[in-house]
Design a protein around this motif. Structure first.
Motif, PDB file in Angstrom:
ATOM      1  N   LEU A 187      57.778  49.972  62.482  1.00 43.75           N
ATOM      2  CA  LEU A 187      59.069  50.463  62.946  1.00 43.75           C
ATOM      3  C   LEU A 187      59.578  49.675  64.148  1.00 43.75           C
ATOM      4  N   SER A 188      58.671  49.227  65.014  1.00 47.34           N
ATOM      5  CA  SER A 188      59.124  48.449  66.175  1.00 47.34           C
ATOM      6  C   SER A 188      59.616  47.073  65.769  1.00 47.34           C
TER       7      SER A 188
ATOM      8  N   LEU B   8      57.044  20.589  70.381  1.00 54.80           N
ATOM      9  CA  LEU B   8      57.436  21.192  69.109  1.00 54.80           C
ATOM     10  C   LEU B   8      58.656  22.095  69.266  1.00 54.80           C
ATOM     11  N   GLY B   9      59.809  21.477  69.406  1.00 57.90           N
ATOM     12  CA  GLY B   9      61.048  22.246  69.475  1.00 57.90           C
ATOM     13  C   GLY B   9      61.428  22.889  68.152  1.00 57.90           C
ATOM     14  N   ASN B  10      60.708  22.551  67.089  1.00 62.47           N
ATOM     15  CA  ASN B  10      60.935  23.164  65.776  1.00 62.47           C
ATOM     16  C   ASN B  10      60.144  24.462  65.604  1.00 62.47           C
ATOM     17  N   LEU B  11      59.476  24.910  66.669  1.00 62.16           N
ATOM     18  CA  LEU B  11      58.655  26.118  66.616  1.00 62.16           C
ATOM     19  C   LEU B  11      59.321  27.240  67.421  1.00 62.16           C
ATOM     20  N   VAL B  12      59.419  28.421  66.797  1.00 60.96           N
ATOM     21  CA  VAL B  12      59.996  29.591  67.461  1.00 60.96           C
ATOM     22  C   VAL B  12      59.043  30.771  67.282  1.00 60.96           C
ATOM     23  N   ALA B  13      58.678  31.401  68.386  1.00 64.43           N
ATOM     24  CA  ALA B  13      57.834  32.598  68.334  1.00 64.43           C
ATOM     25  C   ALA B  13      58.649  33.802  68.775  1.00 64.43           C
ATOM     26  N   PHE B  14      58.673  34.831  67.945  1.00 61.10           N
ATOM     27  CA  PHE B  14      59.223  36.119  68.336  1.00 61.10           C
ATOM     28  C   PHE B  14      58.048  37.020  68.698  1.00 61.10           C
ATOM     29  N   VAL B  15      58.164  37.751  69.791  1.00 58.48           N
ATOM     30  CA  VAL B  15      57.111  38.684  70.198  1.00 58.48           C
ATOM     31  C   VAL B  15      57.650  40.101  70.142  1.00 58.48           C
ATOM     32  N   ASP B  16      56.979  40.942  69.370  1.00 58.69           N
ATOM     33  CA  ASP B  16      57.301  42.366  69.299  1.00 58.69           C
ATOM     34  C   ASP B  16      56.634  43.036  70.504  1.00 58.69           C
TER      35      ASP B  16
ATOM     36  N   SER C  26      52.290  36.723  62.205  1.00 54.28           N
ATOM     37  CA  SER C  26      51.027  36.713  62.936  1.00 54.28           C
ATOM     38  C   SER C  26      50.457  38.124  63.054  1.00 54.28           C
ATOM     39  N   LYS C  27      51.319  39.119  63.309  1.00 57.67           N
ATOM     40  CA  LYS C  27      50.837  40.503  63.319  1.00 57.67           C
ATOM     41  C   LYS C  27      50.806  40.989  61.864  1.00 57.67           C
ATOM     42  N   GLY C  28      49.760  40.538  61.177  1.00 54.65           N
ATOM     43  CA  GLY C  28      49.666  40.742  59.736  1.00 54.65           C
ATOM     44  C   GLY C  28      49.634  42.189  59.306  1.00 54.65           C
ATOM     45  N   HIS C  29      49.284  43.101  60.220  1.00 54.27           N
ATOM     46  CA  HIS C  29      49.250  44.519  59.859  1.00 54.27           C
ATOM     47  C   HIS C  29      50.651  45.090  59.685  1.00 54.27           C
TER      48      HIS C  29
ATOM     49  N   LEU D 165      54.717  37.632  66.513  1.00 59.61           N
ATOM     50  CA  LEU D 165      53.466  38.125  67.084  1.00 59.61           C
ATOM     51  C   LEU D 165      53.663  39.534  67.624  1.00 59.61           C
ATOM     52  N   GLY D 166      52.574  40.297  67.680  1.00 57.11           N
ATOM     53  CA  GLY D 166      52.563  41.513  68.462  1.00 57.11           C
ATOM     54  C   GLY D 166      52.135  41.175  69.871  1.00 57.11           C
ATOM     55  N   ASP D 167      52.625  41.928  70.846  1.00 55.00           N
ATOM     56  CA  ASP D 167      52.241  41.589  72.220  1.00 55.00           C
ATOM     57  C   ASP D 167      50.750  41.801  72.463  1.00 55.00           C
ATOM     58  N   GLY D 168      50.147  42.769  71.778  1.00 54.21           N
ATOM     59  CA  GLY D 168      48.723  43.011  71.963  1.00 54.21           C
ATOM     60  C   GLY D 168      47.871  41.807  71.623  1.00 54.21           C
ATOM     61  N   GLU D 169      48.242  41.094  70.569  1.00 47.84           N
ATOM     62  CA  GLU D 169      47.422  39.949  70.162  1.00 47.84           C
ATOM     63  C   GLU D 169      47.554  38.783  71.130  1.00 47.84           C
ATOM     64  N   THR D 170      48.565  38.812  72.004  1.00 53.95           N
ATOM     65  CA  THR D 170      48.671  37.727  72.974  1.00 53.95           C
ATOM     66  C   THR D 170      47.658  37.876  74.103  1.00 53.95           C
TER      67      THR D 170
END
Length: 278
Positions: A32-33, A166-174, A64-67, A144-149
């Protein structure tokens, strides 16, 4: 924005319905988040074509947050990769294409099998570096989830991404600030969180992870994939978002919904939607 908000509401509704039909536990809180983020990515931000999933110029997405696989599956279904009913029919069963964690062997359209936390960003770094060496211009995006960081492998990947420009890389963090059994700062002191990413040389964007306008603006403002600085979009979110009795509630990291709970959850989701639209 209204269309994306409608799609996010549809995603959350279907997520609750699936949780109400599946006998096992679903990672409902973190799903949900992440719902608004995944809605914006699959229905707006990612350059993907469900009718040509192997297009060489497609963007690559790594969960990354596979769950949070259920949330991703439904976002993909809404985008047209497959039917929602296909997910419900076999979710979590042996040899199902829709496992509790995503598997690229079982489900075409999934770029990377994930589940063990802390692995997604390192894999995305390798994919982005390979694309750069081949002269390809697509983006590699990961959630990613913040916990896994809290995992050291994440920060090794953060450093490697900047070192390789790597400017072609973007990470979103929940960034919902909850772990499985505790609130984040009780176990792991993440703050000052954005400053940690800045210290590694990343372009840092901070947004309300439930504000469609802010998420769209963040996507629109991403640097060109040919740039040299990777970007992290830190999304301030609420675990269990949209269902009042699940929000900020550690008991709903994962769970199942009986008939009464499902009815209550759907009613709460509808009330939340009405309140936000007023």
């Amino acid at each position: 924005m209204a269309e994306l908000e409608d799609l996010a509401f549809e995603l959350r509704s279907k997520l609750l319905e699936l949780c109400g039909t599946y006998e096992g536990a679903v990672h409902i809180g973190g799903d949900l988040s992440a719902a608004d983020i995944l809605t914006v990515l699959f229905s707006y931000g990612l350059r993907v074509d469900p009718t040509d999933i192997a297009a060489p110029d497609r963007d690559r997405f790594v969960l990354s947050k596979g769950h949070a696989a259920v949330c991703m599956y439904i976002a993909m279904a809404i985008r047209g990769f497959f039917e929602y009913d296909d997910i419900v029919a076999t979710y979590g069963q042996l040899d199902s294409a829709y496992g509790m964690h995503p598997c690229k062997v079982q489900l075409p359209g999934v770029e990377c099998s994930t589940g063990s936390l802390g692995h997604g960003l390192p894999l995305a770094v390798g994919m982005a570096l390979g694309a750069r060496h081949r002269g390809e211009t697509h983006r590699v995006v990961t959630l990613l989830g913040d916990g896994e960081t809290g995992e050291g492998s994440v920060w090794e990947a953060v450093m490697a991404a900047r070192s390789n420009r790597l400017g072609n890389l973007v990470a979103f963090v929940d960034r919902n600030k909850q772990l499985m059994t505790s609130f984040a700062e009780e176990r792991v002191m993440f703050e000052p969180y954005p400053d940690k990413w800045r210290a590694f040389g990343w372009n840092v964007v901070e947004v309300d992870g439930h504000d469609m306008g802010a998420l769209v603006a963040a996507v629109d403002a991403l640097p060109d994939p040919g740039s040299e600085v990777p970007t992290v979009v830190i999304c301030d979110t609420v675990k269990g978002k949209g269902v009042d009795f699940m929000e900020h509630n550690l008991a709903w990291h994962a769970g199942s919904l009986g008939a009464a709970d499902l009815e209550r959850a759907l009613a709460a989701l509808g009330a939340s939607r009405t309140k936000e639209s007023v």
